[in-house]
Design a protein around this motif. Structure first.
Motif, short mmCIF file in Angstrom:
data_model
loop_
_atom_site.label_atom_id
_atom_site.label_comp_id
_atom_site.label_asym_id
_atom_site.label_seq_id
_atom_site.Cartn_x
_atom_site.Cartn_y
_atom_site.Cartn_z
N UNK A 1 0.80 -1.34 0.08
CA UNK A 1 -0.13 0.00 0.19
C UNK A 1 0.74 1.35 0.12
N UNK A 2 2.18 1.03 -0.35
CA UNK A 2 2.94 2.35 -0.31
C UNK A 2 2.56 3.43 -1.33
N UNK A 3 1.79 2.93 -2.49
CA UNK A 3 1.42 4.09 -3.40
C UNK A 3 0.34 4.96 -2.78
N UNK A 4 -0.24 4.68 -1.68
CA UNK A 4 -1.27 5.37 -1.02
C UNK A 4 -0.90 6.92 -1.18
N UNK B 1 -8.10 17.34 0.55
CA UNK B 1 -8.66 16.14 1.33
C UNK B 1 -9.00 16.83 2.79
N UNK B 2 -10.24 16.88 3.22
CA UNK B 2 -10.74 17.29 4.40
C UNK B 2 -10.82 16.67 5.57
N UNK B 3 -10.24 15.55 5.63
CA UNK B 3 -10.57 14.62 6.73
C UNK B 3 -9.18 14.34 7.46
N UNK B 4 -8.21 15.15 7.70
CA UNK B 4 -7.06 14.90 8.35
C UNK B 4 -6.15 13.81 7.81
N UNK B 5 -6.24 12.80 8.44
CA UNK B 5 -5.44 11.48 8.11
C UNK B 5 -6.04 10.42 7.23
N UNK C 1 -3.12 10.17 -2.55
CA UNK C 1 -3.79 11.27 -1.83
C UNK C 1 -3.56 12.62 -2.44
N UNK C 2 -1.75 12.62 -2.70
CA UNK C 2 -1.42 13.88 -3.50
C UNK C 2 -2.21 14.43 -4.86
N UNK D 1 -1.34 8.45 -11.52
CA UNK D 1 -0.40 7.82 -10.89
C UNK D 1 0.49 6.83 -11.60
N UNK D 2 -0.43 6.20 -12.56
CA UNK D 2 0.09 5.18 -13.44
C UNK D 2 -0.04 5.16 -14.70
N UNK D 3 -0.36 6.40 -15.11
CA UNK D 3 -0.59 6.41 -16.76
C UNK D 3 -1.60 6.27 -17.39
#
Length: 650
Positions: free
Chosen positions: A274-277, A291-295, A281-282, A372-374
């Motif tokens: 899950x490293x791409x998470x 993103x309005x939820x903090x974490x 988000x970015x 992210x992946x094209x």
């Protein structure tokens, strides 16, 4: 506006009379301010899946104080509800199901009169609580002392043997669509947004997580050697997003605002997968705003979790079947992340409007994957989704292929099909294609901003897009065919099937093997990605959508051995292979299907495989009954509820 005992009451007038914030607790330390839209008046749509009458009195905040008893399989304690209503309101109606209500009192402990109505197998019961009449703008607290039952459909209590570690028990909740009422007495309708806080007491050797900000890192000492964990969610959310997990959990950060929770033994693999998470988000923020939820963390659950993922705010619940080892299935993370805008931020007002959550999310998910992946990877995902949609459209009743679905007298889960997901996304891609991506993106960003923290109906969506995008241009309206997409069955004439050049060699190899009976050794399997392999295993002869005998036993054996499908570690590919094998009554694959159906409970895989087996006469039904007898105790009620209907089990 909806009809009440007193006649037609405007919820606009109610909100104006209340004139207070939806948030009854201090903002979370990492949460941005609420926009004005969060407190704007709401004209409540009638929700046929709730007994609540929010135009008279509604829940604004839920405060839980519960103790988890793993031996009794119950949560017990109190739910304190902050309620508001029109001047003179003297009762509130909540939703409960399979719950024991011990008492109800006001904030001072004085008893309040309450009663539960007749029970409906889908909706549960109305819980009516009466109190002295409310004044205009008044907030009143009522306290419900209650206990869940061991059969609460939202909760799954796992024995240590059902976990990866095998040493400690586990509990998780799944509230969508209308199961929160089995563990929280509240107004269980997606249109009635509520904030919440919680104190959860559990055995000291377990960790508690929720869809909220954790206030007690590591827990705090409680009675009987237990620990208490405190949480708060200061963004108003639909009640199906109140979520709880308790187990032997460890955490690994991915970056400063994302991370992974799971059982310790699974943490290294989960964190790697899950490293791409963080990058997702970015990418999502660059597309459609902050993103309005903090974490944004993920909880990788035990295998019995019934869905691929559940978009619980701040903490997506995810199936371990996405841990494929090569990050090939992380589009699921993109999907659940996208829900932080489409679903959690702007929410379907009723379950007939479900496509507003899922269609938007599939569209947004694909844009994240593209960023992210094209483009090529994103188009492969689109094609696979379109193929799945075609199969769905061929099997559903015509009325259920409309985006705005009729669910009167039905479980809202009946609307959880590829129509809401893939037809909804295809509709949005059609709008994008006609008006242009730049113009569409500007509208969609504004749509999320204008309607943040609000319920949305299909009709309100149409009003928004006509005001802010099409400007009621009759020529553009004709090109888009929006009413046809939403209210008519099937696909309108302006639907365009997505294509991917990456699938051309796959299709050629499929024809060479499946139709022309070539050897499996000629399939360039090792050079394909997971999506190409899914496309290959999803190939069927022209005109054959249902499972049928179309391969020889020799072909099946060649396919299984050459591609090493018996030992395939990717759940999507194992599922696709077993659909072929079981449709052909291929006995050598029976051990694989037995293992697959007893090691995970994801409904996406479980229900279609049992459906395939059930369609194979005595051979398949005998096998299905035998496997289900072993597997059923491992499944969440969301999954057993569907499979029970198939096999005729009461």
């Amino acid at each position: 506006m909806i009809r009440t005992r007193a006649g037609l009451v405007s919820a606009l007038a109610l909100a104006a009379a209340l004139g207070v914030s939806a948030c009854s607790t201090t903002r979370g330390s990492d949460m941005p301010p609420l926009p004005a839209s969060a407190d704007a008046p709401v004209d409540y749509a009638r929700d046929i899946h709730s007994y609540a009458r929010p135009e008279i009195a509604r829940v604004r905040h839920v405060a839980l104080d519960l103790q988890a008893d793993f031996s009794a399989k119950t949560l017990s304690g109190t739910a304190a509800l902050d309620i508001q209503g029109v001047a003179g309101a003297n009762e509130i109606i909540l939703d409960v199901r399979d719950m024991d209500i011990r008492s109800v009192s006001d904030a001072s402990g004085r008893p309040l009169q309450f009663e539960t109505g007749a029970s409906d197998p889908i909706l549960g019961q109305p819980l009516t609580i009466r109190f002295p009449a409310l004044s205009a703008g008044e907030t009143r607290r009522i306290v419900i002392d209650y206990s869940t039952r061991p059969n609460a459909a939202a909760l799954q209590w796992l024995s240590p043997q059902q976990t990866a570690g095998g040493q400690k028990p586990y509990l998780f909740s799944q509230g969508q669509a209308i199961l929160t009422r089995t563990w929280v007495p509240t107004q269980d309708s997606p249109g009635i947004r509520q904030t919440y806080d919680a104190r959860i007491t559990a055995p000291a050797d377990l960790t508690v997580v929720m869809s909220a900000e954790m206030l007690t890192k590591g827990g705090e000492a409680a009675a009987d050697g237990r620990k208490a964990w405190r949480f708060r969610m200061t963004n108003p959310i639909p009640p199906y997003l109140i979520a709880l997990g308790i187990g032997d959990l460890a955490f690994a950060p991915l970056d400063e605002r994302t991370g992974v929770w799971t059982e310790p033994g699974r943490l290294p693999a989960s964190a790697h997968e899950l490293e791409p998470t963080a990058a997702m988000v970015d990418a999502a923020e660059k597309l459609y705003g902050p993103y309005r939820w903090g974490r944004y963390d993920l909880l990788v659950l035990p295998p019995s979790f019934p869905f691929g993922g559940m978009e619980n705010p701040r903490l997506t619940f995810a199936t371990p079947t996405i841990i494929a080892g090569d990050r090939s299935l992380v589009s699921l993370v993109a999907h659940e992340l996208a829900h932080s805008w489409s679903g959690n931020l702007v929410t379907n007002a009723t379950w007939s409007d479900f496509w507003l959550n899922e269609g938007f999310t599939v569209y947004f998910e694909n844009r994240i994957m593209e960023a992210v992946y094209g483009r090529d990877r994103a188009m492969q995902e689109q094609v696979l989704g379109y193929d799945s949609l075609q199969e769905t459209l061929a099997t559903l009743p015509a009325a259920d292929t409309r985006l705005k679905i009729e669910l009167q007298g039905r479980d809202p889960d009946d609307g959880l099909t590829d129509v809401a997901y893939e037809k909804g996304a295809l509709f949005l891609r059609t709008i994008e294609r006609v008006v242009g991506r730049e113009r569409f993106d500007a509208w969609l960003t504004g749509y999320f901003d204008r309607n943040a923290f609000r319920p949305m109906t299909t009709e309100q969506f149409l009003a928004d897009i006509r005001e802010h995008l099409t400007r009621n241009d009759p020529v553009l309206e004709q090109q888009l065919q929006m009413n046809a997409w939403i209210y008519q069955p099937g696909l309108p004439s302006n639907a365009v099937a997505p294509t991917s050049p990456a699938f051309a060699p796959v299709d050629a190899a499929a024809v060479a093997f499946f139709r022309d009976k070539g050897p499996a050794s000629a399939i360039p399997w090792s050079g394909w990605n997971t999506q190409q392999r899914q496309r290959f295993l999803g190939w069927r002869p022209e005109g054959l959508r249902a499972n049928a005998d179309w391969l020889t036993a020799a072909q099946l054996a060649d396919l299984q051995s050459t591609l090493n499908l018996t030992n395939e570690g990717n759940a999507e590919l194992t599922f696709a292979w077993l659909q072929i094998a079981m449709a052909h009554r291929y006995q050598p694959a029976v051990p694989t299907v037995e293992r697959f159906l007893t090691e995970q409970g994801r409904r996406k895989f479980v229900l279609p495989l049992f459906t395939t087996l059930w369609g194979e006469g005595d051979w398949g039904r005998t096998l299905a009954r035998r496997i289900y007898a072993q597997a059923r105790p491992l499944y969440h009620p969301v999954t057993t509820g569907s499979v029970d209907q198939l096999v005729g089990r009461s």
